[in-house]
Design a protein around this motif. Sequence first.
Motif, mmCIF file in Angstrom:
data_model
loop_
_atom_site.group_PDB
_atom_site.id
_atom_site.type_symbol
_atom_site.label_atom_id
_atom_site.label_comp_id
_atom_site.label_asym_id
_atom_site.label_seq_id
_atom_site.Cartn_x
_atom_site.Cartn_y
_atom_site.Cartn_z
ATOM 1 N N PRO A 4 26.460 32.040 65.431
ATOM 2 C CA PRO A 4 26.918 33.337 65.951
ATOM 3 C C PRO A 4 25.796 34.124 66.602
ATOM 4 C CG PRO A 4 26.644 33.445 63.580
ATOM 5 C CD PRO A 4 26.449 31.999 63.966
ATOM 6 N N LEU A 5 26.189 35.020 67.453
ATOM 7 C CA LEU A 5 25.285 36.028 67.961
ATOM 8 C C LEU A 5 25.359 37.187 66.974
ATOM 9 C CD1 LEU A 5 24.939 37.077 71.640
ATOM 10 C CD2 LEU A 5 25.137 38.827 69.872
ATOM 11 N N VAL A 6 24.226 37.667 66.499
ATOM 12 C CA VAL A 6 24.192 38.666 65.425
ATOM 13 C C VAL A 6 23.760 40.013 65.991
ATOM 14 C CG1 VAL A 6 23.180 39.318 63.213
ATOM 15 C CG2 VAL A 6 23.637 36.898 63.721
ATOM 16 N N ALA A 26 28.385 37.404 73.770
ATOM 17 C CA ALA A 26 29.076 36.367 72.993
ATOM 18 C C ALA A 26 30.189 35.723 73.802
ATOM 19 C CB ALA A 26 29.630 36.969 71.703
ATOM 20 N N VAL A 27 30.914 36.522 74.557
ATOM 21 C CA VAL A 27 31.985 35.985 75.398
ATOM 22 C C VAL A 27 31.405 35.071 76.471
ATOM 23 C CG1 VAL A 27 33.748 36.594 77.095
ATOM 24 C CG2 VAL A 27 33.574 37.885 74.960
ATOM 25 N N PRO A 32 30.650 32.938 68.529
ATOM 26 C CA PRO A 32 31.218 33.982 67.671
ATOM 27 C C PRO A 32 30.233 35.134 67.508
ATOM 28 C CG PRO A 32 30.467 32.114 66.356
ATOM 29 C CD PRO A 32 30.333 31.708 67.788
ATOM 30 N N LEU A 33 30.747 36.270 67.090
ATOM 31 C CA LEU A 33 29.920 37.455 66.889
ATOM 32 C C LEU A 33 29.886 37.805 65.403
ATOM 33 C CD1 LEU A 33 28.346 39.814 68.245
ATOM 34 C CD2 LEU A 33 30.498 41.095 68.230
ATOM 35 N N ALA A 77 36.956 42.749 73.230
ATOM 36 C CA ALA A 77 37.258 41.319 73.421
ATOM 37 C C ALA A 77 38.189 40.879 72.295
ATOM 38 C CB ALA A 77 35.975 40.493 73.419
ATOM 39 N N PRO A 78 39.479 41.059 72.450
ATOM 40 C CA PRO A 78 40.443 40.806 71.367
ATOM 41 C C PRO A 78 40.388 39.396 70.787
ATOM 42 C CG PRO A 78 41.498 42.021 73.154
ATOM 43 C CD PRO A 78 40.143 41.621 73.653
#
Length: 299
Positions: A4-6, A26-27, A32-33, A77-78
Amino acid sequence: MESPLVVGVDGSDGSLTAVDWAVDEAVRHARPLRIVHASLWERYEGVVPDWSTDRPSGQVLAENIVATAAERARRRAPGLPLTTEVLAEDATTALLREGGEDTILVVGSRGRGEFADLLLGSVGLVVAARAHCPVVVVRGDRHALQARHGRVLLGVGEHDVDSPAVRFAFREAAVRDAELDVVHTWRRPAHEAVDHPLLSGDGGAAFAERSSEMLDKALEAAASDHPQVRLRRSAVEGAAHRALTARSAAADLLVVGARRRAGLVGLELGRVAHRALHHSSCPVAVVPQPRPESPEEDW
């Protein structure tokens, strides 16, 4: 799934701006975030007995900070995979622990508290100086962050041949479909006389030519892997930090390297990275990389 990006949050406007930037990043990278907030409320308020139905105000605040950031991310970003956590540590320790080798850490440029008016908050500075993964400090005012310049700016030093910072900058330019503006600076030796035959007239061209050759060597491998990236190369005379901060006003991201010595405790930021973190007009990515055998004067 990739690591993930943190992003670290503390409830400040700066950290919420960092959430927005982290969501978009992240997109772009299909990662994932993870939203984290570090809180030592238990140390200051005590642990609530198991039978109690009340929660300490510090715990409630920490949970609200994370929930607010998560809701902001979901609105932006849903469909983005998202996790959150409140960590019972100080912010610097928590973020450094979160920063694995394949992670990108994102922090705001200012935090909460009485020192929020400093050029860069202490948490962001320490994390950028000590992390063993790329750290992005989200700088710039609202207008600058909303602008889309289509340019990633990269500072290259003498020893940055196919370095992690170079690779990182190429990847960022590729996913953004942006131009990569690469800058290397050179200076005339201070001990040489101005009227030295190699330095007078067009003598400076010798230094510029050497810098241009160094840039070709530094970028060759990454450029081969990312042929779609449009390159702009500049070898200019002067101080690196001045050249980069001046150009940052027309960039979406500034990428600089930071040297790390194995086992060394303390802050490790070269002059260029340090000045960029304090004065850049756009977000700054600090990418750790090995320290060369010979010292670097400016980087």
